[in-house]
Design an enzyme around this catalytic site. Sequence first.
Site, PDB file in Angstrom:
ATOM      1  N   THR A  14      78.709  51.347 -14.048  1.00 58.51           N
ATOM      2  CA  THR A  14      77.471  52.133 -14.124  1.00 58.51           C
ATOM      3  C   THR A  14      76.729  52.107 -12.794  1.00 58.51           C
ATOM      4  O   THR A  14      76.067  53.070 -12.425  1.00 58.51           O
ATOM      5  CB  THR A  14      76.579  51.563 -15.253  1.00 58.51           C
ATOM      6  OG1 THR A  14      77.248  51.763 -16.483  1.00 58.51           O
ATOM      7  CG2 THR A  14      75.217  52.225 -15.307  1.00 58.51           C
ATOM      8  N   TYR A  28      76.027  59.348 -18.705  1.00 61.63           N
ATOM      9  CA  TYR A  28      76.570  59.437 -17.347  1.00 61.63           C
ATOM     10  C   TYR A  28      78.053  59.085 -17.366  1.00 61.63           C
ATOM     11  O   TYR A  28      78.582  58.600 -18.359  1.00 61.63           O
ATOM     12  CB  TYR A  28      75.832  58.435 -16.431  1.00 61.63           C
ATOM     13  CG  TYR A  28      75.963  57.009 -16.917  1.00 61.63           C
ATOM     14  CD1 TYR A  28      77.041  56.220 -16.551  1.00 61.63           C
ATOM     15  CD2 TYR A  28      75.019  56.457 -17.783  1.00 61.63           C
ATOM     16  CE1 TYR A  28      77.184  54.927 -17.021  1.00 61.63           C
ATOM     17  CE2 TYR A  28      75.151  55.161 -18.261  1.00 61.63           C
ATOM     18  CZ  TYR A  28      76.245  54.405 -17.880  1.00 61.63           C
ATOM     19  OH  TYR A  28      76.398  53.133 -18.362  1.00 61.63           O
ATOM     20  N   SER A  64      84.328  49.753 -16.481  1.00 64.18           N
ATOM     21  CA  SER A  64      84.944  48.421 -16.613  1.00 64.18           C
ATOM     22  C   SER A  64      85.518  48.132 -17.993  1.00 64.18           C
ATOM     23  O   SER A  64      86.211  47.138 -18.179  1.00 64.18           O
ATOM     24  CB  SER A  64      83.989  47.310 -16.172  1.00 64.18           C
ATOM     25  OG  SER A  64      83.060  46.986 -17.168  1.00 64.18           O
ATOM     26  N   THR A  97      79.089  46.460 -16.086  1.00 65.97           N
ATOM     27  CA  THR A  97      78.541  45.304 -16.810  1.00 65.97           C
ATOM     28  C   THR A  97      79.421  44.871 -17.990  1.00 65.97           C
ATOM     29  O   THR A  97      79.372  43.724 -18.411  1.00 65.97           O
ATOM     30  CB  THR A  97      77.134  45.606 -17.376  1.00 65.97           C
ATOM     31  OG1 THR A  97      77.233  46.709 -18.285  1.00 65.97           O
ATOM     32  CG2 THR A  97      76.129  45.902 -16.285  1.00 65.97           C
ATOM     33  N   ASP A  98      80.229  45.815 -18.514  1.00 66.63           N
ATOM     34  CA  ASP A  98      80.888  45.528 -19.797  1.00 66.63           C
ATOM     35  C   ASP A  98      81.909  44.400 -19.739  1.00 66.63           C
ATOM     36  O   ASP A  98      82.052  43.662 -20.715  1.00 66.63           O
ATOM     37  CB  ASP A  98      81.534  46.805 -20.349  1.00 66.63           C
ATOM     38  CG  ASP A  98      80.487  47.776 -20.894  1.00 66.63           C
ATOM     39  OD1 ASP A  98      79.333  47.345 -21.099  1.00 66.63           O
ATOM     40  OD2 ASP A  98      80.814  48.955 -21.101  1.00 66.63           O
ATOM     41  N   LYS A 171      77.381  39.104 -21.285  1.00 65.07           N
ATOM     42  CA  LYS A 171      76.515  40.262 -21.528  1.00 65.07           C
ATOM     43  C   LYS A 171      75.931  40.096 -22.921  1.00 65.07           C
ATOM     44  O   LYS A 171      76.669  39.950 -23.904  1.00 65.07           O
ATOM     45  CB  LYS A 171      77.294  41.573 -21.410  1.00 65.07           C
ATOM     46  CG  LYS A 171      76.377  42.793 -21.497  1.00 65.07           C
ATOM     47  CD  LYS A 171      77.091  44.090 -21.168  1.00 65.07           C
ATOM     48  CE  LYS A 171      76.110  45.252 -21.256  1.00 65.07           C
ATOM     49  NZ  LYS A 171      76.731  46.550 -20.962  1.00 65.07           N
ATOM     50  N   GLU A 299      92.076  16.605 -31.652  1.00 63.35           N
ATOM     51  CA  GLU A 299      92.948  17.779 -31.601  1.00 63.35           C
ATOM     52  C   GLU A 299      93.348  18.164 -33.020  1.00 63.35           C
ATOM     53  O   GLU A 299      93.789  17.323 -33.790  1.00 63.35           O
ATOM     54  CB  GLU A 299      94.215  17.433 -30.813  1.00 63.35           C
ATOM     55  CG  GLU A 299      94.051  17.555 -29.318  1.00 63.35           C
ATOM     56  CD  GLU A 299      93.684  18.962 -28.890  1.00 63.35           C
ATOM     57  OE1 GLU A 299      94.495  19.875 -29.093  1.00 63.35           O
ATOM     58  OE2 GLU A 299      92.571  19.144 -28.370  1.00 63.35           O
TER      59      GLU A 299
HETATM   60  C1  SIN Z   1      81.041  49.690 -17.195  1.00 66.36           C
HETATM   61  O1  SIN Z   1      81.089  48.538 -17.615  1.00 66.36           O
HETATM   62  O2  SIN Z   1      81.781  50.102 -16.279  1.00 66.36           O
HETATM   63  C2  SIN Z   1      80.118  50.678 -17.811  1.00 66.36           C
HETATM   64  C3  SIN Z   1      78.890  50.052 -18.331  1.00 66.36           C
HETATM   65  C4  SIN Z   1      78.052  49.392 -17.297  1.00 66.36           C
HETATM   66  O3  SIN Z   1      78.401  49.170 -16.149  1.00 66.36           O
HETATM   67  O4  SIN Z   1      76.885  49.062 -17.662  1.00 66.36           O
END
Ligand code: SIN
Length: 325
Positions: A14, A28, A64, A97-98, A171, A299
């Site tokens: 983004t 977008y 991403s 961000t993803d 995130k 374990e």
């Molecule tokens: C992405 O992760 O490429 C799209 C969403 C973002 O960057 O917030």
Amino acid sequence: MATRKIIVLGTGGTIAGRAGDAADNVGYRAGEVQVADLLSGIAGMAQRLDGAVMSSEQIAQVDSKDMDWAVWRALAQACVRYLQDEAVAGVVITHGTDTVEETAYFLELALGSAVAQKPVVLTCAMRPASAATPDGPQNVLDAVSVALHPQAQGVMVVCAGAIHDARHVQKAHTYRVDAFESGDAGPRGWVEEGTVRWNFRPLQSAAAPSYSLAQWLDRSPPRVDIVLNYAGAGAHVVNAVLDASGPEHERLAGLVVAGTGNGTVNSQLQEALERAAAAGVHVALASRCAKGGVVRSEEPATGFRVYPGLSAVKARVRLMCELMA
Ligand code: SIN
């Protein structure tokens, strides 16, 4: 003293997104603007660079959600190449961000000693570059301040004024510009008007293992998938994943379970996972909870792996790296 350099690697997201209308923060396309163009429009960059020079390279141009091993490998190779240059103070990566938390953790595992003295700082944005008030330019400025800081080391994510460790960052919000958290660990620090304020330095004992990058070149990664436990989950999900061919018709090598609570799975799912393990699939238990990790006093008899404190997506990255190594 030689002029210090900052390298910015672009991967899309983004932060490089473009919408038809400056008032539109959600409609977008990610990964449209070249990283060199993003950087050229940022006011105040010269002051942040404080005499250092900046250059950029476009490594990828993706949303991403489509991040993959090929881009990770190209990024890791570029980081190693640039960090070897004595004049380079640090590398900044622009990313969506993803999945930035997965890329950051992959790089932490892959780069090992290459980031022992110098930082790799990933940054991102929740609003596209075309927005009337984009958050990307400020995030890039802050990432540059961190990359130039003499005490910066390791792999970090910088967003909305906070510095997060690759291992802890997640995130946590779908829309707000302050979308990231570091769970119980909290942020590693903050950037305030260009000044970096550290909250803590990572403990050596808490450092992630690292895997020699050289071993991975030109090899395809093992297929590791994730399944979720939920009320009513059944064996069929695991069986379907086991039977499915991967993107390259690969056999399943590993399976991470985002279990309920402290990594628990219902009895049908448990049986299916034990069958998968008996068939040679490496199983790792994580939790679907947003905070905390799986805490075991011993374990489990099944031999399933547990990676304390890692989310399911990071446990997957860790298992992939472990199986590669
Ligand atoms: C992405 O992760 O490429 C799209 C969403 C973002 O960057 O917030």
